[in-house]
Design a protein around this motif. Structure first.
Motif, PDB file in Angstrom:
ATOM      1  N   ASP A   1       0.530  -1.094  -0.070  1.00  0.00           N
ATOM      2  CA  ASP A   1      -0.074  -0.199  -0.116  1.00  0.00           C
ATOM      3  C   ASP A   1       0.926   1.178   0.009  1.00  0.00           C
ATOM      4  O   ASP A   1       2.066   1.446   0.831  1.00  0.00           O
ATOM      5  N   LEU A   2       0.452   2.199  -0.741  1.00  0.00           N
ATOM      6  CA  LEU A   2       1.214   3.496  -1.045  1.00  0.00           C
ATOM      7  C   LEU A   2       1.469   4.193   0.474  1.00  0.00           C
ATOM      8  O   LEU A   2       2.615   4.647   0.682  1.00  0.00           O
ATOM      9  N   LEU A   3       0.424   4.300   1.230  1.00  0.00           N
ATOM     10  CA  LEU A   3       0.613   5.012   2.280  1.00  0.00           C
ATOM     11  C   LEU A   3       1.586   4.140   3.516  1.00  0.00           C
ATOM     12  O   LEU A   3       2.316   4.894   4.025  1.00  0.00           O
ATOM     13  N   LYS A   4       1.319   2.982   3.434  1.00  0.00           N
ATOM     14  CA  LYS A   4       2.321   2.105   4.360  1.00  0.00           C
ATOM     15  C   LYS A   4       3.850   2.096   3.989  1.00  0.00           C
ATOM     16  O   LYS A   4       4.551   2.296   4.734  1.00  0.00           O
ATOM     17  N   ALA A   5       3.940   2.157   2.609  1.00  0.00           N
ATOM     18  CA  ALA A   5       5.193   2.410   2.101  1.00  0.00           C
ATOM     19  C   ALA A   5       6.007   3.930   2.298  1.00  0.00           C
ATOM     20  O   ALA A   5       7.052   3.618   2.924  1.00  0.00           O
ATOM     21  N   CYS A   6       5.085   4.905   2.339  1.00  0.00           N
ATOM     22  CA  CYS A   6       5.680   6.087   2.726  1.00  0.00           C
ATOM     23  C   CYS A   6       6.200   6.211   4.291  1.00  0.00           C
ATOM     24  O   CYS A   6       7.154   6.777   4.465  1.00  0.00           O
ATOM     25  N   VAL A   7       4.984   5.658   5.117  1.00  0.00           N
ATOM     26  CA  VAL A   7       5.622   5.509   6.550  1.00  0.00           C
ATOM     27  C   VAL A   7       6.656   4.698   6.624  1.00  0.00           C
ATOM     28  O   VAL A   7       7.560   5.096   7.536  1.00  0.00           O
TER      29      VAL A   7
END
Length: 157
Positions: free
Chosen positions: A51-57
């Motif tokens: 998931d893009l958000l999880k990758a960012c975090v």
């Protein structure tokens, strides 16, 4: 270069997940990669099925030690392929405002350092397309507030 990405055989399409992190003075946090010129927002590429958000975090925590919990997208930036990089999208999440004295622990394996930079000084650090992306994301953060990041129709967070 991240260990989990083989840049000799890059993915067909890269999903970059970046965070616009600001201090109380409106400056943005930039990091200096040791594998390419210029400064950039902290973050990196999503892994397959990540998931893009999880990758960012994950990427921001790996690179800076900062625990962020964004739920808003400030910019989506399409990037065509070049000899140096794959085609892809860079999603800029709102990493929030933190005190400039907050300790930042740079991942020295990939980064040379970090710096708080004012919008007027971006061109001295970031490549033109990245400086433009940062300015657009900053504008969204301070005016419209961006757009929510959803997972299956529900606010992620």
């Amino acid at each position: 270069m991240h260990k989990d990405t083989d840049w000799a055989n890059p993915p067909r399409r890269r999903h970059g997940c970046l965070a616009l992190i600001r201090n109380e003075e409106g400056q943005v946090l930039l990091v200096k990669p040791n594998y390419k010129p210029g400064w950039q927002l902290p973050g990196g590429g999503a892994l397959a099925d990540e998931d893009l958000l999880k990758a960012c975090v994950r990427e921001v925590a790996e690179e800076t030690g900062l625990p962020i919990s964004p739920t808003v997208v400030l910019a989506n930036d399409y990037v065509s392929a070049t000899p140096e990089s794959a085609e892809g999208f860079n999603v800029v999440f709102d990493g929030g405002v933190i005190p400039s004295e907050t300790p930042i622990q740079i991942q020295t394996e990939e980064l040379e350092g970090h710096r708080w930079v004012g919008l007027d000084d971006l061109d001295n650090y970031a490549r033109p397309q990245q400086a433009a992306r940062i300015r657009q994301a900053h504008s969204a953060a301070t005016s419209t507030g961006g757009i929510p990041y959803l997972r299956r129709g529900e606010l992620a967070g």
